[in-house]
Scaffold this active site. Structure first.
Site, PDB file in Angstrom:
ATOM      1  N   ASN A 158       0.833  -1.197   0.000  1.00  9.93           N
ATOM      2  CA  ASN A 158       0.000   0.000   0.000  1.00  9.93           C
ATOM      3  C   ASN A 158       0.868   1.247   0.000  1.00  9.93           C
ATOM      4  O   ASN A 158       1.578   1.525   0.983  1.00  9.93           O
ATOM      5  CB  ASN A 158      -0.911   0.030   1.227  1.00  9.93           C
ATOM      6  N   GLU A 159       0.887   1.979  -1.115  1.00 10.47           N
ATOM      7  CA  GLU A 159       1.423   3.334  -1.278  1.00 10.47           C
ATOM      8  C   GLU A 159       2.942   3.442  -1.196  1.00 10.47           C
ATOM      9  O   GLU A 159       3.483   4.558  -1.199  1.00 10.47           O
ATOM     10  CB  GLU A 159       0.774   4.307  -0.272  1.00 10.47           C
TER      11      GLU A 159
END
Length: 831
Positions: A423-424
């Site tokens: 995630n990210e």
């Protein structure tokens, strides 16, 4: 056959030299709470009072009697931990038998014939993280806590919606497994469908005892009436079951979810040197439910950029998704029943995809079982979020072992449709000043672009893998480029009005959202005795986002007159803006299918009572956003989009048909004055929208409301669906003072969506509420928790035209008098 004995009882926790009863599965906070030694950290400001718990070492002890591990009936006894949080030294009878440093994987130790005190000594996660950081060096992080140096639930160190409560303990079951000759060490079913034939290719790993080394072993399997067997060659076997004409598993809304029982048995056929083989002896068995379906990810380049679309059984799907975070700050408290309730709420809201976010957990099998049953596709992140992760030892070996363990554990589930690397973090590397700070040090790219895709390709090759979210597919494009792959849309919440969602059409919106406080009953429970205000001490403590209240207030101010010191009004308006913001984004992006192929709202749930982006608050109560999701995620959606199609600047009417049948309907369009006078109208008689398609048309000029007058708006109606278009902000519109009648009646017929709400089933306080409008009433909301903490209404925000009547159903109310019910309503008022 192998025997399993659960070790849930008899544990104690050492607290300053004194033993406390310990719960397993559990954690130290739960045990200290049960003993009355700490206050509830989810209430008031107590989180700060218990911070010391996460910075201490803790030891759990249980006696293992000689008979529990003796080799009388079985050759081998293993001690199995399904989850240890996190850095632990395990001793038995004073001797060390193992060390662990990963919350996300299972551990197994041979304890045959050993007995005495069993001790599991946990080092503080902070101490373990500091030791690893000393080995690997510093790495940048979006938060001040050291979660990237230890393989545990990152959000336990605090997030912009969660408290800092760093746990320790045996958070998943502990057991003894007794076996002889051999056991099933791993079973990997690769399930595919081609040309009407379902195939299960089974790869089985076997562990033998010393005496079992020369035994002839056989693996037998059965599914859907088909059977197969194969000899074990050393420590492995491969066998294939072909099931003709299997019923296909579909996502919710696309078909049914048939599940097939897959049974695997390991059989001992005797010593290879025996002249006469003895009767076959079952040694171990494994059973899971599987589903036959084909899943692919369309990532082809086109005129708009690079697609990102799920294709299930050959059918492209617009994913109606929500992001999932751990449902409790202490995950061991989440039961199978709680999973079912929360996921049933998601399905009842029209959701068909749940993304398990990378700062949380690989959830319990019970989570994925429910998703299998409900047709909820699961997008599973590998557990990396918002930080640069070192790729050196001791982390690299743990990451690979963790990935292998969980891919094998979860791959039987048909609901699982995607493995996602992180995630990210690819975005962070490029955009958050990590790259220059790292100066060439490792940061996780080797995990996401090399190690994890190799593990998936080896173990679960029939499922798609993507390197991260957001991710454009290659470094040729910015990681968060909306035209390529997955996109996270946070600029709007952070800095702009929600109308900014309409400025682009990303290929797949994997994160976006808007905050609102939880229900009033939730706040009253979590902040007892506090005079509630947006900036009261408890409210600020239960607001973890950077400038969260500032963004909430700016979001309100763009549309409404400031509520001043009226907390109840502020609470209502912030919830209205959250619901409108998310709905506006989804309506815009759904109307642009198939260019945009999915939206995943941040977020479905909360882990404690907090102002956040959730649709279901930390006590399980539904926000108005939840009801808006039910509307905008329905198979058929009618929407009026502000736009400039063809350069006219006129609104666009969009009919979104995600159902399997064509939608043939008449659409009534009315341009109205605020008093209900019809200024112009048009009936579009019989437009037909093909299955899984969208129809868009520009509204004719005579139907466009006069914005300068601030007294006109547009209404579209079709098949019981309604869309509204107001040309100016609410604070500029000439709303009348809302007037409506409220009548309370005994209900007739069933209540709202199954599983939707905090309370239980029907209660004595279940009533029907009939509302008749005498004026335009915008965004009328019955806030049921004002009628009792467990009261639930079957509807959210509703707009009534003059003379219209609606019926609402409320269950589990304590107060059912007309005055009390009337007082529970709020609506938009004149500025």
């Amino acid at each position: 056959m192998k025997e399993a004995v659960q070790l849930a009882e008899g544990w104690s926790l050492d607290h300053d030299g004194s033993p406390l009863p310990a719960r397993v599965p559990g954690c130290v906070h739960v045990d200290l709470l049960a003993a009355g030694l700490i206050p509830d950290p989810c209430v008031g400001l107590n989180e700060t009072e218990v911070a010391w718990v996460g910075r201490r070492d803790w030891t759990y002890t249980r006696e293992l009697a000689p008979g529990e591990t003796a080799a009388e009936r079985h050759e081998r006894t293993d001690l199995v931990f399904d989850g240890l949080d996190t850095a632990a030294v395990i001793t038995l009878g004073g001797d060390e038998i193992g060390r662990t440093r990963n919350m996300h994987r299972r551990h197994r130790f041979d304890v045959t014939g050993r007995h005495g005190p069993l001790r599991v000594a946990f080092t503080s996660a902070y101490e373990e993280a500091a030791a690893v950081r000393a080995l690997t060096g510093e790495r940048p992080n979006a938060y001040p806590e050291p979660f990237q140096y230890i393989r545990r639930m990152a959000c336990g160190f605090g997030w912009d919606w969660g408290p800092t409560l760093v746990t320790a303990g045996m958070w998943r079951p502990v057991r003894l497994e007794r076996w002889s000759t051999a056991r099933l060490a791993a079973v990997r079913p690769l399930v595919t469908v081609r040309d009407g034939l379902g195939r299960v290719e089974l790869r089985v790993d076997v562990e033998r005892t010393g005496r079992g080394a020369d035994h002839r072993l056989e693996v037998r399997a059965a599914v859907g009436g088909v059977r197969a067997r194969a000899e074990v060659d050393g420590t492995g076997a491969v066998l294939t079951l072909d099931v003709p004409g299997p019923r296909l598993w579909w996502p919710r809304g696309y078909g049914e979810q048939p599940l097939y029982e897959l049974e695997v048995t390991l059989v001992d056929r005797g010593a290879a040197t025996a002249e006469t083989p003895p009767e076959d002896r079952p040694l171990d068995s494994w059973t899971r439910r599987i589903g036959f379906r084909d899943v692919a990810l369309d990532r082809s380049p086109d005129a708009h950029g690079t697609a990102f679309a799920f294709v299930v059984n050959g059918v492209p799907v617009f994913a109606r998704g929500v992001n999932w975070i751990p449902d409790d700050v202490f995950p061991s408290r989440v039961t199978p029943g709680r999973y079912r309730t929360r996921l049933r709420q998601a399905a009842d809201a029209g959701v068909d995809l749940v993304r398990v976010w990378g700062g949380g957990l690989y959830e319990d099998d019970a989570f994925y079982d429910v998703c299998d049953e409900l047709g909820l596709m699961v997008w599973q992140d590998f557990l990396f979020a918002c930080a640069a992760y070192p790729e050196e030892q001791p982390l690299r070996g743990e990451v690979e072992a963790e990935a292998r363990d969980n891919v094998v554990r979860l791959m039987p589930h048909p609901s699982l449709v995607l493995w996602n690397g992180n995630n990210e973090n690819l975005w962070g590397f490029r955009d958050w000043d990590w790259e220059p700070a790292l100066r060439g040090d490792s940061w996780g790219g080797g995990y996401y672009l090399d190690l994890l895709p190799r593990v998936v390709a080896e173990l679960d090759p029939a499922r798609p893998y993507t390197a991260g979210s957001p991710w454009s597919g290659s470094w040729d494009h910015h990681p968060n480029d909306p035209a390529h792959g997955t996109h996270h849309s946070w600029e709007v919440w952070n800095r702009r009005d929600y109308a900014g969602y309409r400025d682009s059409v990303p290929r797949f919106v994997a994160e976006f959202g808007w905050q609102a406080p939880p229900a009033l009953a939730t706040l009253r429970r979590a902040l007892p005795g506090e005079r509630l205000a947006p900036d009261s001490p408890g409210m600020l403590h239960h607001q973890k986002a950077e400038d969260g209240n500032g963004k909430l207030n700016r979001g309100v101010a763009r549309h409404f007159a400031p509520p001043g010191d009226d907390f109840d009004r502020w609470h209502y308006l912030t919830q209205v803006v959250q619901a409108r913001a998310v709905a506006d984004g989804i309506e815009h992006w759904r109307s642009h299918w198939p260019v945009c192929a999915g939206t995943v709202v941040w977020q479905l749930n909360d882990c404690w009572p907090v102002s956040s982006w959730s649709a279901v608050d930390g006590d399980g109560r539904l926000k108005p956003l939840y009801h808006e999701l039910r509307r905008v995620y329905a198979d058929r959606l009618l929407t009026l989009r502000p736009g400039a199609d063809g350069g006219t600047g006129r609104p666009v009417l969009a009919l979104v048909n995600q159902s399997a049948a064509p939608w043939h309907t008449a659409v009534s369009l009315r341009r109205l004055r605020v008093d209900g006078t019809v200024l112009a109208e048009q009936v579009l008689d019989g437009p037909t929208v093909p299955a899984r398609e969208v129809s868009r048309r520009t509204v004719s000029g005579d139907l466009v409301p006069d914005a300068p007058s601030a007294k006109e708006f547009l209404v579209a109606d079709a098949d019981g669906l309604r869309a509204l278009y107001f040309p100016v902000a609410d604070k500029d519109f000439a709303y009348p003072a809302p007037r409506y009648d409220v009548v309370v009646r005994t209900p007739v017929g069933p209540a709202g969506p199954a599983g939707a709400g905090h309370g239980g089933g029907e209660g004595g306080g279940s009533v029907e509420v009939v509302v008749t409008a005498h004026t335009l009433v915008r965004d009328l909301l019955l806030r049921a928790d004002r009628l009792g903490p467990d009261a639930v209404c079957d509807s959210g925000l509703r707009t009534l035209l003059p003379g219209e009547t609606i019926r609402l159903r409320v269950r589990n109310a304590v107060e059912t008098g007309a005055n009390a019910v009337r007082g529970a309503f709020s609506s938009v008022e004149p500025a």
